[in-house]
Motif scaffolding. Structure first.
Motif, PDB file in Angstrom:
ATOM      1  N   GLU A  40      -4.957  -2.581 -12.719  1.00 18.94           N
ATOM      2  CA  GLU A  40      -5.325  -3.078 -11.574  1.00 18.94           C
ATOM      3  C   GLU A  40      -5.189  -4.590 -11.825  1.00 18.94           C
ATOM      4  O   GLU A  40      -5.218  -5.226 -12.763  1.00 18.94           O
ATOM      5  CB  GLU A  40      -6.723  -2.917 -10.974  1.00 18.94           C
ATOM      6  CG  GLU A  40      -6.985  -1.134 -10.903  1.00 18.94           C
ATOM      7  CD  GLU A  40      -6.335  -0.660  -9.978  1.00 18.94           C
ATOM      8  OE1 GLU A  40      -5.672  -1.179  -8.978  1.00 18.94           O
ATOM      9  OE2 GLU A  40      -6.301   0.845  -9.824  1.00 18.94           O
ATOM     10  N   THR A  84      -6.976  -4.507  -6.312  1.00 21.31           N
ATOM     11  CA  THR A  84      -6.322  -3.406  -5.943  1.00 21.31           C
ATOM     12  C   THR A  84      -7.193  -2.122  -6.641  1.00 21.31           C
ATOM     13  O   THR A  84      -7.776  -2.307  -7.407  1.00 21.31           O
ATOM     14  CB  THR A  84      -4.975  -3.537  -6.967  1.00 21.31           C
ATOM     15  OG1 THR A  84      -5.149  -3.441  -8.129  1.00 21.31           O
ATOM     16  CG2 THR A  84      -4.007  -4.442  -6.118  1.00 21.31           C
ATOM     17  N   TYR A  85      -7.017  -1.248  -5.680  1.00 15.05           N
ATOM     18  CA  TYR A  85      -7.823   0.072  -5.813  1.00 15.05           C
ATOM     19  C   TYR A  85      -6.887   1.199  -5.730  1.00 15.05           C
ATOM     20  O   TYR A  85      -6.993   1.937  -4.520  1.00 15.05           O
ATOM     21  CB  TYR A  85      -8.994   0.092  -4.841  1.00 15.05           C
ATOM     22  CG  TYR A  85     -10.134  -0.784  -5.094  1.00 15.05           C
ATOM     23  CD1 TYR A  85     -11.292  -0.747  -5.829  1.00 15.05           C
ATOM     24  CD2 TYR A  85      -9.896  -2.308  -4.674  1.00 15.05           C
ATOM     25  CE1 TYR A  85     -12.148  -1.437  -6.092  1.00 15.05           C
ATOM     26  CE2 TYR A  85     -11.107  -2.996  -4.913  1.00 15.05           C
ATOM     27  CZ  TYR A  85     -12.056  -2.938  -5.609  1.00 15.05           C
ATOM     28  OH  TYR A  85     -13.046  -3.811  -5.838  1.00 15.05           O
ATOM     29  N   THR A  86      -5.995   1.614  -6.405  1.00 21.04           N
ATOM     30  CA  THR A  86      -5.129   2.651  -6.157  1.00 21.04           C
ATOM     31  C   THR A  86      -5.186   3.473  -7.624  1.00 21.04           C
ATOM     32  O   THR A  86      -5.205   2.902  -8.591  1.00 21.04           O
ATOM     33  CB  THR A  86      -3.777   2.351  -5.736  1.00 21.04           C
ATOM     34  OG1 THR A  86      -3.073   1.520  -7.131  1.00 21.04           O
ATOM     35  CG2 THR A  86      -3.763   1.191  -4.595  1.00 21.04           C
ATOM     36  N   ASP A 133      -0.586  -1.551 -11.060  1.00 19.67           N
ATOM     37  CA  ASP A 133      -0.548  -2.514 -10.225  1.00 19.67           C
ATOM     38  C   ASP A 133      -0.370  -3.632 -11.132  1.00 19.67           C
ATOM     39  O   ASP A 133      -1.187  -3.732 -11.904  1.00 19.67           O
ATOM     40  CB  ASP A 133      -1.546  -2.827  -9.081  1.00 19.67           C
ATOM     41  CG  ASP A 133      -1.656  -1.705  -8.042  1.00 19.67           C
ATOM     42  OD1 ASP A 133      -0.263  -1.303  -7.529  1.00 19.67           O
ATOM     43  OD2 ASP A 133      -2.611  -1.107  -7.609  1.00 19.67           O
ATOM     44  N   SER A 155       3.935  -2.503  -7.927  1.00 21.99           N
ATOM     45  CA  SER A 155       3.097  -1.329  -7.810  1.00 21.99           C
ATOM     46  C   SER A 155       4.329  -0.166  -7.647  1.00 21.99           C
ATOM     47  O   SER A 155       5.213  -0.392  -6.946  1.00 21.99           O
ATOM     48  CB  SER A 155       2.365  -1.273  -6.797  1.00 21.99           C
ATOM     49  OG  SER A 155       1.522  -0.213  -6.427  1.00 21.99           O
ATOM     50  N   ARG A 180       3.003   2.653  -6.381  1.00 22.53           N
ATOM     51  CA  ARG A 180       2.111   3.338  -5.530  1.00 22.53           C
ATOM     52  C   ARG A 180       3.038   4.273  -4.527  1.00 22.53           C
ATOM     53  O   ARG A 180       2.676   5.344  -4.095  1.00 22.53           O
ATOM     54  CB  ARG A 180       1.343   2.690  -4.623  1.00 22.53           C
ATOM     55  CG  ARG A 180       1.774   1.656  -3.702  1.00 22.53           C
ATOM     56  CD  ARG A 180       0.743   0.695  -3.132  1.00 22.53           C
ATOM     57  NE  ARG A 180       0.178   0.030  -4.210  1.00 22.53           N
ATOM     58  CZ  ARG A 180      -1.056  -1.069  -3.678  1.00 22.53           C
ATOM     59  NH1 ARG A 180      -1.336  -0.961  -2.668  1.00 22.53           N
ATOM     60  NH2 ARG A 180      -1.471  -1.399  -4.685  1.00 22.53           N
ATOM     61  N   HIS A 222       5.245  -5.867  -3.752  1.00 17.56           N
ATOM     62  CA  HIS A 222       4.529  -5.814  -2.655  1.00 17.56           C
ATOM     63  C   HIS A 222       3.927  -6.976  -2.496  1.00 17.56           C
ATOM     64  O   HIS A 222       3.813  -8.143  -3.479  1.00 17.56           O
ATOM     65  CB  HIS A 222       3.313  -4.881  -2.796  1.00 17.56           C
ATOM     66  CG  HIS A 222       3.611  -3.186  -2.735  1.00 17.56           C
ATOM     67  ND1 HIS A 222       4.480  -2.701  -3.728  1.00 17.56           N
ATOM     68  CD2 HIS A 222       3.372  -2.305  -1.801  1.00 17.56           C
ATOM     69  CE1 HIS A 222       4.727  -1.391  -3.624  1.00 17.56           C
ATOM     70  NE2 HIS A 222       4.168  -1.226  -2.460  1.00 17.56           N
ATOM     71  N   MET A 226      -0.072  -9.158  -0.901  1.00 12.26           N
ATOM     72  CA  MET A 226      -1.415  -8.999  -0.474  1.00 12.26           C
ATOM     73  C   MET A 226      -1.965 -10.458  -0.077  1.00 12.26           C
ATOM     74  O   MET A 226      -1.530 -11.460  -0.693  1.00 12.26           O
ATOM     75  CB  MET A 226      -2.288  -8.181  -1.319  1.00 12.26           C
ATOM     76  CG  MET A 226      -2.425  -8.777  -2.693  1.00 12.26           C
ATOM     77  SD  MET A 226      -3.446  -7.538  -3.717  1.00 12.26           S
ATOM     78  CE  MET A 226      -3.387  -8.205  -5.262  1.00 12.26           C
ATOM     79  N   GLY A 274      -7.105  -9.422  -1.402  1.00 13.45           N
ATOM     80  CA  GLY A 274      -6.643  -8.062  -1.749  1.00 13.45           C
ATOM     81  C   GLY A 274      -6.426  -7.205  -0.446  1.00 13.45           C
ATOM     82  O   GLY A 274      -6.075  -6.076  -0.392  1.00 13.45           O
ATOM     83  N   VAL A 313      -2.383  -5.641   2.373  1.00 14.68           N
ATOM     84  CA  VAL A 313      -1.079  -5.165   1.402  1.00 14.68           C
ATOM     85  C   VAL A 313       0.244  -4.525   2.196  1.00 14.68           C
ATOM     86  O   VAL A 313       0.007  -3.714   3.089  1.00 14.68           O
ATOM     87  CB  VAL A 313      -1.547  -3.949   0.448  1.00 14.68           C
ATOM     88  CG1 VAL A 313      -0.350  -3.770  -0.498  1.00 14.68           C
ATOM     89  CG2 VAL A 313      -2.898  -4.614  -0.375  1.00 14.68           C
TER      90      VAL A 313
END
Length: 205
Positions: free
Chosen positions: A76, A91-93, A97, A113, A115, A122, A124, A128, A131
């Protein structure tokens, strides 16, 4: 040589007013982040959190380092100050990242990322939020580097298993390929004048 850790030292970036360098060292068998003062060689630990402490990017405007941490079990993006304190997770995925790069104004960060299933660039806001994906061509785009003027982003794109350097506008349009038929070319970074890009290549073997 600036380091003598007798082990891998990787992903360096320029630091505070060009007087420091922040880099990852495997000196203690974990990828930890260390600071180096150029005037006298003094070093200090910035981040020795569990797992990854890699890919630092310094922003003079905000006086913060963006980097990738793996302490939560996943890669992250965080920011922290140059003492390694006051960390903030951005980031929270469940995805990977990594590779953050500040814009000159210090209010946005470009990053890589996967994702969407493949590594893509990406961007942001610095907190954060907001995005959005910038690259939509190809299955592999990585290593964003924001230009000093803030108008373009350099990055690595893979086509037919060959890595080349590209630039694009900050909205993801106007791709320009800079390297052609010259082996694999990676890790682009802008010069302060905004007219040159340094990168690594295996074109000589």
């Amino acid at each position: 040589a600036l380091t003598s850790d007798r082990n891998l030292a990787v992903t360096p970036c320029w630091g505070n007013n060009g007087t420091e360098i922040y880099y990852t060292t495997y000196k203690d068998f974990n990828p930890d982040l260390r600071g180096l003062r150029l005037s006298d060689g003094y070093t200090w630990w910035l981040s020795r959190r569990p797992n990854l402490n890699v890919a630092p990017s310094w922003c003079q405007r905000t006086e913060r380092i963006a980097l990738t941490l793996g302490k939560d079990g996943n890669s992250e993006i965080y920011t922290m100050d140059r003492s390694g304190r006051n960390e903030k997770r951005l980031t929270y995925t469940a995805a990977i990242d990594t590779s953050p790069s500040w814009n000159p104004a210090g209010n946005q960060i470009a990053f890589t990322s996967d994702r969407t299933g493949y590594p893509q660039i990406h961007v942001m806001d610095a907190d954060g939020t907001n995005v959005r994906r910038l690259t939509h061509m190809g299955r592999y785009n990585d290593s964003p580097s924001w230009s000093p003027r803030g108008d373009r982003i350099a990055f690595v794109g893979r086509d037919n298993n060959i890595f080349d350097i590209y630039t694009m506008k900050i909205d993801g349009t106007d791709w320009r390929q800079l390297t052609h038929n010259s082996g694999n070319n990676e890790d682009p970074h802008w010069a302060a004048d905004g007219r040159h890009i340094v990168f690594s290549s295996n074109r000589t073997g």
